[in-house]
Design an enzyme around this catalytic site. Structure first.
Site, PDB file in Angstrom:
ATOM      1  N   SER A 245       0.834  -1.210   0.000  1.00  0.00           N
ATOM      2  CA  SER A 245       0.000   0.000   0.000  1.00  0.00           C
ATOM      3  C   SER A 245       0.867   1.257   0.000  1.00  0.00           C
ATOM      4  CB  SER A 245      -0.927  -0.011   1.217  1.00  0.00           C
ATOM      5  OG  SER A 245      -0.184  -0.204   2.399  1.00  0.00           O
TER       6      SER A 245
ATOM      7  N   ASN B 183      -2.125  -2.685  13.232  1.00  0.00           N
ATOM      8  CA  ASN B 183      -3.591  -2.555  13.178  1.00  0.00           C
ATOM      9  C   ASN B 183      -4.089  -1.301  13.890  1.00  0.00           C
ATOM     10  OD1 ASN B 183      -3.465  -4.904  11.810  1.00  0.00           O
ATOM     11  ND2 ASN B 183      -4.367  -6.202  13.392  1.00  0.00           N
TER      12      ASN B 183
ATOM     13  N   THR C  50     -39.620  26.188 -10.315  1.00  0.00           N
ATOM     14  CA  THR C  50     -39.848  24.807  -9.899  1.00  0.00           C
ATOM     15  C   THR C  50     -39.998  24.058 -11.215  1.00  0.00           C
ATOM     16  OG1 THR C  50     -42.252  25.082  -9.827  1.00  0.00           O
ATOM     17  CG2 THR C  50     -41.080  25.456  -7.757  1.00  0.00           C
ATOM     18  N   HIS C  51     -39.544  22.824 -11.267  1.00  0.00           N
ATOM     19  CA  HIS C  51     -39.545  22.042 -12.517  1.00  0.00           C
ATOM     20  C   HIS C  51     -38.754  22.734 -13.627  1.00  0.00           C
ATOM     21  CE1 HIS C  51     -42.950  19.788 -10.687  1.00  0.00           C
ATOM     22  NE2 HIS C  51     -43.310  20.992 -10.266  1.00  0.00           N
TER      23      HIS C  51
ATOM     24  N   SER D   4     -13.473  26.456 -27.741  1.00  0.00           N
ATOM     25  CA  SER D   4     -13.503  25.213 -28.499  1.00  0.00           C
ATOM     26  C   SER D   4     -12.412  25.273 -29.556  1.00  0.00           C
ATOM     27  CB  SER D   4     -14.874  25.059 -29.158  1.00  0.00           C
ATOM     28  OG  SER D   4     -14.777  24.236 -30.296  1.00  0.00           O
TER      29      SER D   4
ATOM     30  N   LYS E 165     -17.402  29.727 -28.799  1.00  0.00           N
ATOM     31  CA  LYS E 165     -17.757  28.987 -27.585  1.00  0.00           C
ATOM     32  C   LYS E 165     -17.113  29.528 -26.314  1.00  0.00           C
ATOM     33  CE  LYS E 165     -19.280  24.836 -27.891  1.00  0.00           C
ATOM     34  NZ  LYS E 165     -20.454  24.297 -27.278  1.00  0.00           N
TER      35      LYS E 165
ATOM     36  N   GLU F 101     -18.778  22.173 -15.056  1.00  0.00           N
ATOM     37  CA  GLU F 101     -19.081  20.798 -15.489  1.00  0.00           C
ATOM     38  C   GLU F 101     -18.239  19.791 -14.718  1.00  0.00           C
ATOM     39  OE1 GLU F 101     -18.802  20.674 -19.862  1.00  0.00           O
ATOM     40  OE2 GLU F 101     -19.500  22.734 -19.840  1.00  0.00           O
TER      41      GLU F 101
ATOM     42  N   LYS G  17      -8.311   3.534   2.080  1.00  0.00           N
ATOM     43  CA  LYS G  17      -7.592   4.809   1.980  1.00  0.00           C
ATOM     44  C   LYS G  17      -7.743   5.564   0.668  1.00  0.00           C
ATOM     45  CE  LYS G  17      -4.251   2.702   4.883  1.00  0.00           C
ATOM     46  NZ  LYS G  17      -5.210   1.598   4.876  1.00  0.00           N
TER      47      LYS G  17
HETATM   48  N1  ARG Z   1      -1.184  -1.413   5.269  1.00  0.00           N
HETATM   49  C1  ARG Z   1      -2.122  -1.959   6.185  1.00  0.00           C
HETATM   50  C2  ARG Z   1      -3.467  -1.258   6.010  1.00  0.00           C
HETATM   51  O1  ARG Z   1      -3.530  -0.275   5.394  1.00  0.00           O
HETATM   52  C3  ARG Z   1      -1.634  -1.778   7.574  1.00  0.00           C
HETATM   53  C4  ARG Z   1      -2.150  -2.772   8.558  1.00  0.00           C
HETATM   54  C5  ARG Z   1      -1.577  -4.100   8.324  1.00  0.00           C
HETATM   55  N2  ARG Z   1      -1.936  -5.008   9.336  1.00  0.00           N
HETATM   56  C6  ARG Z   1      -1.862  -6.322   9.138  1.00  0.00           C
HETATM   57  N3  ARG Z   1      -2.197  -7.065  10.132  1.00  0.00           N
HETATM   58  N4  ARG Z   1      -1.475  -6.835   8.011  1.00  0.00           N
HETATM   59  O2  ARG Z   1      -4.474  -1.728   6.472  1.00  0.00           O
END
Ligand code: ARG
Length: 487
Positions: A52, A139, A184-185, A306, A312, A319, A354
């Site tokens: 990651s 964790n 409205t509408h 454009s 244009k 948009e 993430k």
């Molecule tokens: N890169 C992991 C995540 O984003 C970190 C946690 C990893 N924990 C594990 N037990 N493999 O979740």
């Protein structure tokens, strides 16, 4: 340190496994760019799906802040020595400097932000670096980092929402008395003022702001020290790390601490709702700048030409604000879906939390900036707005209300009389004020000359003085109240 045959991607700076090597017979297609890499064997596939670092390194500041707080606490309770803590602090400081300078050797083999930083720390300071992970796990570390990142994002976005509100309030004060059609509408309904219309968005954004604040207040608890899932036997002080990191306190259940991302989903909902409001305004800008409407004009700063049609002026920024809303919704749905099948506690699925969060926050940031810019840039065509405000028999309700007020006619009857007068005006090809008194009286003999006083758009908006109504005096007051509140 980079392993034998490892390669560094120049654009991201990330080192990864060799792209060629002894084949294990697995072929993932003929595309040399991608397939070639996996020819190196299952370890390369595992690394590619598992790592990651390509995206979670955005959280490096949060990761270092968490480690500094953790190390200070470990020292405080006597788990590590003062010397170790000093070495850790200096080492992390040096790492921060290298990252900021773009000189940190990110390594995909080290999987994520947590292990990249910890490995380099240990490389630099030795033994002490290896003690840092006492009483914590990746964790709780990742749960902490994501919370800290989201909290920072909330603060940044809230400032931007306020900026858009300030821009809208300034334009609303300027146009408290500018009449325009209310719809409205998307059909002409009743005249309103442009200031009133703009302040409607201020109200929506103020709720977005309060949603972000609610989310921040609810999520402001520290998961650090929940460790892998069950807590730890070390005498850590979770209250101390929570306070050091600006949390109201530690989370109360270690399983919940590492398993839950509802704070991120809530954040994404707040983003999605805000993006929706901006998207509606963007849609109005698209409509208003259309020459058939001609309500406002945007400068070259927010339009594009454009390549083939010289006349244009495309409202691309508006948009895109509308278009980007889709990916923000996607992030919310994605995260809810990632969580819905997870038994307690942590699964690697959660690593998928993430990118959506980062992407949504970054795109909402852009959308807010673009809307703030367009609100300040747009030039309303006041004459055109006033002319349009009177079109489509927009004061028909005012006529019906006059019949109720002056002739004590029940509203339902007044509605019918007015309907017949609209039909007459339509047939004659004029607006309601274009009918003669005799024509008006042919539908209702008690109508007097005084009725003409309520048929203009100015009279119409001026009469709407009910609380929250569009009367210019209301709008000027509301704009002043918002200006005061926003500071
Ligand atoms: N890169 C992991 C995540 O984003 C970190 C946690 C990893 N924990 C594990 N037990 N493999 O979740």
């Amino acid at each position: 340190m980079a392993r034998r045959g490892a390669r560094r991607d120049e654009s991201t700076g990330i080192v990864s496994q060799p792209t060629s090597g002894p084949s294990n017979g697995i072929s993932l297609g003929s595309n040399a760019q991608w397939g070639g890499r996996f020819a190196a064997g299952p370890s390369a596939i595992m690394q590619a799906i598992n790592a990651s670092i390509g995206f979670d390194r955005k959280m490096w500041r949060q990761d270092i802040a968490g480690s500094l707080a953790h190390a200070a606490m470990l020292r405080h309770v006597g788990i590590i020595s003062a010397d170790d803590e000093t070495a850790i602090r200096d080492g992390l400081g040096a790492i921060a400097t290298r990252i900021e300078a773009g000189e940190f050797p990110w390594d995909e083999g080290l999987e994520d932000i947590h292990m990249n930083i910890e490995a380099r720390l240990t490389e630099a300071i030795g033994e002490a670096g290896k003690r840092l992970h006492t009483g914590r796990s990746r964790n709780d570390q990742v749960a902490l980092d994501v919370r800290l990142w989201v909290r920072d994002a909330i603060d940044g976005l809230s400032g931007q929402v306020k900026d858009v509100m300030r821009a809208l309030v300034a334009r609303a004060a300027e146009h408290a008395g500018t009449v325009m059609p209310g719809f409205t509408h998307l059909q002409p309904a009743q005249p309103v003022t442009l200031g009133h219309h703009l302040l409607a968005y201020v109200e929506m954004l103020s709720r977005d702001l309060s949603r972000l604040a609610d989310c921040r207040a609810r999520m402001n608890e520290s998961p650090l020290g929940a460790a892998a899932l069950a807590g730890t036997g070390f005498p850590i002080d979770r209250h101390m790390t929570a306070a050091a990191l600006g949390f109201d306190g530690p989370t109360r259940n270690s399983l919940d601490s590492v398993a839950s991302r509802d704070f991120a989903a809530e954040f994404l909902f707040a983003c999605a709702m805000c993006a929706t409001h901006l998207s509606r305004f963007a849609e109005e800008i698209v409509i208003w700048t259309n020459p058939y409407f001609g309500f406002v004009r945007l400068s070259d700063a927010f339009t594009t030409g454009s390549s083939i049609m010289p006349q244009k002026r495309n409202p691309d920024a508006a948009e895109l604000v509308r278009g980007k809303t889709g990916r923000i919704f996607g992030a919310l749905i994605g995260l809810l879906t990632v969580q819905k099948g997870l038994a307690l506690t942590y699964f690697k699925d959660m690593q998928e939390d993430k990118e959506g969060v980062f992407d949504a926050a970054e795109n909402l940031t852009l959308n807010l900036a673009a809307i703030a810019g367009m609100v300040r840039d747009m030039q309303p065509d006041v004459a055109r707005l006033e002319q349009a405000a009177g079109a489509g028999f927009s004061t028909a309700t005012d006529l019906a209300d006059w019949l109720v007020r002056s002739l004590k006619m029940p509203f339902r009857d007044a509605h019918h009389v007015t309907g017949r007068l609209v039909a007459r005006a339509e047939a004659k090809g004029c607006d309601l004020a274009g009918l003669t008194l005799a024509e008006l009286q042919s539908e209702e003999p008690r109508i007097t000359e005084a009725v003409f006083g309520v048929l203009t758009v100015r009279a119409s908006v001026a009469s709407r003085t009910s609380f929250g109504g569009t009367a210019p005096e209301n709008v000027a007051q509301a704009a002043a109240a918002w200006r005061e509140k926003l500071g």
